[in-house]
Write a protein that holds these residues in place. Structure first.
Motif, short mmCIF file in Angstrom:
data_model
loop_
_atom_site.label_atom_id
_atom_site.label_comp_id
_atom_site.label_asym_id
_atom_site.label_seq_id
_atom_site.Cartn_x
_atom_site.Cartn_y
_atom_site.Cartn_z
N LEU A 115 0.99 -0.96 -0.02
CA LEU A 115 0.08 -0.03 0.06
C LEU A 115 0.85 1.41 0.02
N LEU A 116 1.83 1.18 0.89
CA LEU A 116 2.73 2.34 0.89
C LEU A 116 3.43 2.71 -0.36
N ARG A 117 3.62 1.75 -1.24
CA ARG A 117 4.42 2.12 -2.55
C ARG A 117 3.89 3.11 -3.45
N SER A 118 2.73 3.32 -3.09
CA SER A 118 2.10 4.33 -3.98
C SER A 118 2.34 5.92 -3.49
N VAL A 119 2.87 5.85 -2.31
CA VAL A 119 3.15 7.24 -1.74
C VAL A 119 4.55 7.51 -2.01
N PRO A 120 4.78 8.66 -2.53
CA PRO A 120 6.19 9.00 -3.13
C PRO A 120 7.15 8.86 -2.08
N SER A 121 7.06 9.45 -0.72
CA SER A 121 8.14 9.47 0.23
C SER A 121 8.49 7.93 0.58
N ALA A 122 7.58 6.91 0.27
CA ALA A 122 7.89 5.56 0.68
C ALA A 122 7.86 4.46 -0.51
N ARG A 123 8.25 5.24 -1.44
CA ARG A 123 8.08 4.31 -2.88
C ARG A 123 9.00 3.19 -2.80
N HIS A 124 10.25 3.61 -2.09
CA HIS A 124 11.33 2.39 -2.11
C HIS A 124 11.11 1.40 -0.91
N ILE A 125 10.13 1.53 -0.16
CA ILE A 125 9.86 0.91 0.90
C ILE A 125 10.21 -0.51 0.75
N PRO A 126 10.77 -1.52 1.50
CA PRO A 126 10.97 -2.91 1.13
C PRO A 126 9.74 -3.70 1.55
N ILE A 127 9.68 -4.63 0.65
CA ILE A 127 8.65 -5.61 0.94
C ILE A 127 9.09 -6.66 2.06
N SER A 128 8.44 -6.58 3.19
CA SER A 128 8.84 -7.33 4.44
C SER A 128 7.63 -7.87 5.18
#
Length: 392
Positions: A115-128
């Protein structure tokens, strides 16, 4: 040669010098399903609550026909993925003055990072995620960080299927196969979370036997053992000693469920999560930094985390504001529903007797009782002993 180091921000305010980034590992969002077993645990650990709990259970069954079922019920932490990400990022950016990397790990679920990957500041958050691995009569929690984007959902389905296997269907060869394949993904980090916590209450001796057996068979696929921000000094010291015996790195993992940010983080010279994984896996380097909140009495922090779970948050998004919107229980037909839908009053509010119990619990977090409990639970002697042992 593995090299783990530990710093304490309240003793070493310059500990961040020489590092490029702070990393928040292992925290939970409202996408995580948490069991209600802790309620039964509270009544066992705090004997004064037992009569109250028994009375509440009997009253619930008499008035609604539904007896509290802690084993099949669950609650979700209050923070949405965005709020959780912002909380963890802000602590690192504001207190440490470093850029932040955040890996959210809900129980057996990857919806939060997706869900967060659609937010620019969290685009690179790892899938964990935090993967529940059944092991004999117990289970262990394994942090799986930075799954490949293209196959993240397939991996989630595969890991969840293994967790759901019956005792008869569990196959050690299958677990070895899964662990080996995860280890073969070069940018994925595998962490043994809170290894010394007897979460499933099999007994301390038996738990330690199982932990060592698990490491003997699968330790070659584990990249680090966690020092957990919600566990006490003694247990984390034991986890560090365990890591030393198995030549494993130690790594941070805050295990945040409430609204207090992670009590420990990692410091790294990498500037992206893949670089951090490389530092841990290839260079065998890990620097854990404990934040000031970890120095607070452990029981006091656990109480505060519990209060976070039963608190209302009027400014949160709809569906996450009230505690009874975040707790799920089987109805009379066995179907899972939020508690708010099970209340029988026209206003859909909890019965008076439940509100009274919650008020009593919440009172423990208010002055002057909160200060009294904090003083009674002061475990600074354990902290000094842990620090002395580390420095010795």
């Amino acid at each position: 040669m593995s090299q783990s180091s530990i710093s304490y921000l309240w003793r070493e305010p310059q500990a961040v010098r020489g590092f490029s980034t702070g990393v928040s590992l292992h925290s939970h969002t409202n996408q995580s399903r948490e069991t209600l077993d802790f309620i039964a645990d509270l009544s066992r650990d705090w004997g004064v609550l037992q009569p109250l709990m028994r009375w509440a259970e009997q009253r619930s069954q008499r008035l609604s026909g539904i007896r509290p079922d802690y084993a099949h019920s669950y609650w979700t932490p209050p923070l949405t993925p965005r709020l959780a990400f912002d909380l963890e990022s802000s602590q690192i950016e504001n207190k440490l003055q470093l850029p932040a990397l955040v890996s959210l790990t809900d129980h057996d679920d990857i919806q939060a990072p997706l869900l967060l990957r659609s937010v620019p500041s969290a685009r690179h958050i790892p899938i964990s995620l935090e993967w529940t691995v059944p092991f004999y009569e117990s289970a262990f929690h394994i942090g799986v960080h930075n799954l490949p984007s293209a196959t993240g959902q397939q991996w989630m389905d595969r890991l969840r299927a293994f967790t759901a296997l019956s005792v008869a269907g569990r196959n050690p060869h299958l677990l070895r196969e899964i662990m080996a394949e995860l280890d073969e993904i070069p940018n994925t980090l595998i962490v043994f979370n809170h290894p010394m916590w007897d979460l499933y209450r099999v007994g301390k001796e038996r738990h330690e036997v199982l932990v060592n057996e698990f490491l003997a068979v699968y330790g070659q696929y584990i990249h680090a053992l966690e020092l957990n921000g919600l566990r006490d000094w003694k247990e984390n010291r034991e986890a560090a000693e365990l890591a030393g015996r198995w030549n494993q790195l130690t790594i941070s993992g805050g295990d945040r469920h409430g609204v207090e940010p992670n009590a420990n983080v990692n410091l790294t010279r990498a500037t992206c999560f893949t670089g951090f994984v490389h530092e841990v896996r290839r260079e065998r380097q890990s620097h854990v930094l404990y934040m000031p909140q970890y120095a607070e009495p452990w029981k006091h922090r656990i109480l505060q985390s519990t209060l976070d779970a039963i608190r209302d948050y009027p400014h949160f998004p709809e569906g996450a504001r009230r505690w009874d919107q975040r707790v799920y229980h089987p109805d009379s037909k066995g179907e899972m529903r939020p508690l708010v839908e099970l209340w029988t009053s026209e206003r859909r509010v909890a019965p008076a007797w439940i509100r009274t119990i919650l008020a009593c619990v919440r009172m423990m977090g208010q002055a002057p009782l909160s200060g009294t409990l904090r003083y009674a639970w002061d475990d600074s002697a354990k902290m000094r002993a842990a620090l002395a042992k580390q420095e010795g």
